[in-house]
Enzyme design. Structure first.
Site, PDB file in Angstrom:
ATOM      1  N   GLU A 194      -5.948  -4.788   2.414  1.00 28.81           N
ATOM      2  CA  GLU A 194      -4.511  -4.641   2.590  1.00 28.81           C
ATOM      3  C   GLU A 194      -4.061  -3.203   2.323  1.00 28.81           C
ATOM      4  O   GLU A 194      -3.212  -2.664   3.046  1.00 28.81           O
ATOM      5  CB  GLU A 194      -3.766  -5.590   1.640  1.00 28.81           C
ATOM      6  CG  GLU A 194      -4.093  -7.051   1.863  1.00 28.81           C
ATOM      7  CD  GLU A 194      -5.223  -7.577   1.002  1.00 28.81           C
ATOM      8  OE1 GLU A 194      -5.141  -8.729   0.558  1.00 28.81           O
ATOM      9  OE2 GLU A 194      -6.205  -6.824   0.764  1.00 28.81           O
ATOM     10  N   CYS A 249      -4.819 -10.513  -3.585  1.00 32.31           N
ATOM     11  CA  CYS A 249      -4.995 -10.677  -5.031  1.00 32.31           C
ATOM     12  C   CYS A 249      -3.754 -10.201  -5.781  1.00 32.31           C
ATOM     13  O   CYS A 249      -3.021  -9.325  -5.322  1.00 32.31           O
ATOM     14  CB  CYS A 249      -6.229  -9.913  -5.505  1.00 32.31           C
ATOM     15  SG  CYS A 249      -6.062  -8.121  -5.417  1.00 32.31           S
TER      16      CYS A 249
END
Length: 365
Positions: free
Chosen positions: A61, A84
């Protein structure tokens, strides 16, 4: 916390397929982390993309956000695994996503890691980011099957590779000249498979008879760790596994091993791990536990008949990759001895022709 799945649009499917293909670029390099890809879409166009390149490095990401060619405020992020929300070797991805102004995140699957599972999604939702979950979920699970199994079972995912003639021989006298049961296409694929796993496991007899290198010399890719089981420490330090330094070699032995022989291997740069013996052999269950603790989550067993049977009998094999060659060998070594009895049925079976060979892949767990 329940995770609601949303209907898929054609664009969601397209961009998630692109995301999964991007994630595959990290195959063999991210362990013990999963393979993750991320794509940022704005007004129907991809403006940024990234993938997790290596364990300990920046996550997919963040790479996608850094790659964005324009502002991402109001854009949509596609990722094949839940972002996460905790500190590990890298900071949490969720906060970076929130700070970026992304308005929607499309996720293939929830992360089974208890540190993340559902929490990353909850944090994004709490910041009023729209969430879709379950787009190409089964494909995402298959991509990271080793990660998912290891994180939920605390054991490595084990693949067993078998190459056999039509009449069931894995070794026969003519192999001294030809060296290979299967054709070139199959051998190249096996080398590619090696590059995708953390380690290869063989037994003492395979090391002695074949004297293999166990490298990926036929394809581009990393060499896995080579693990040879030698319960009594009887292998010669002159074997290719020990002389060749292209890959790390580990000898798994027991307290029954000759101490002088083990010391000689260690002086030559070979790592030795000691496992409690079971019937005077290395206890395979304990071996897998120790390898998992060393960060290995994806293993390939390339041993002979004894080691293959032992793994299967102990129910430690998750996946079988079987190569059948159009060769009639006659006299030779069969995969199993006549007195050994075993009946296992593979699931989710796939067949593929590789030159003149037939490859069969299936799952046991």
């Amino acid at each position: 916390m329940p995770i609601l799945k949303k209907e898929m649009s054609k664009l969601d499917l397209k961009f998630m397929r692109d995301t999964l293909n991007l994630a595959k670029k990290g195959v063999g390099l991210t362990s013990p982390n999963p393979m993750v890809g991320a794509i940022i879409v704005k007004d129907g166009y991809i403006i940024g993309k990234g993938y997790h390149k290596k364990a300990g490095e920046v996550h997919a990401e963040i790479n996608a956000l850094r790659d964005a060619k324009e502002g991402v405020k109001g854009a949509k992020l596609y990722v094949n695994l839940e972002p996460c929300n905790h500190f590990g070797k890298t900071p949490p991805c969720t906060q970076e996503i929130i700070n970026s102004g992304i308005k929607e995140v499309v996720i293939a699957m929830v992360d089974p890691n208890p540190l993340v599972s559902g929490r990353g999604i909850h944090e994004l939702k709490s910041s009023r980011i729209k969430i879709k979950v379950g787009i190409l979920e089964e494909e995402a699970k298959r991509l990271n099957e080793a990660y998912i199994y290891s994180i939920t079972h605390h054991l490595p995912f084990v693949q067993l590779k078998i190459a056999e003639s039509l009449d069931g021989k894995i070794y026969y006298p003519a192999l001294k000249e030809t060296r290979h049961i299967t054709g070139e296409e199959s051998r190249k694929e096996v080398h590619k498979l090696r590059s995708q796993v953390d380690a290869i496991i063989i037994g003492k007899n395979t090391a002695l008879i074949d004297n293999p290198l166990l490298t990926t010399r036929l394809v581009k890719g990393k060499n896995p760790i080579r693990i040879v089981l030698d319960s009594k420490g009887s292998l010669s330090p002159n074997l290719n596994l020990f002389k060749n330094k292209e890959a790390q070699t580990i000898v798994a032995t027991t307290e029954l091993a000759d101490k002088k022989a083990i010391s000689a291997l260690e002086r030559g740069g070979v790592e030795v791990i000691t496992i409690s013996p079971k019937d005077e052999k290395v206890d395979l269950g304990q071996l897998l536990i120790k390898l998992f603790k060393k960060g290995m989550i994806n293993l390939l067993v390339e041993g002979g008949s004894s080691l293959s049977f032992s793994f299967l009998k102990a129910e430690l094999v998750n996946k079988i990759v079987f190569y059948l060659s159009p060769v009639i060998a006659g006299h030779g070594l069969s995969l199993f001895k006549s007195q050994e009895s075993l009946l296992l049925r593979l699931k989710e079976v796939k067949y593929k022709r590789l030159g003149d060979d037939l490859r069969v892949i299936g799952y046991l767990k």
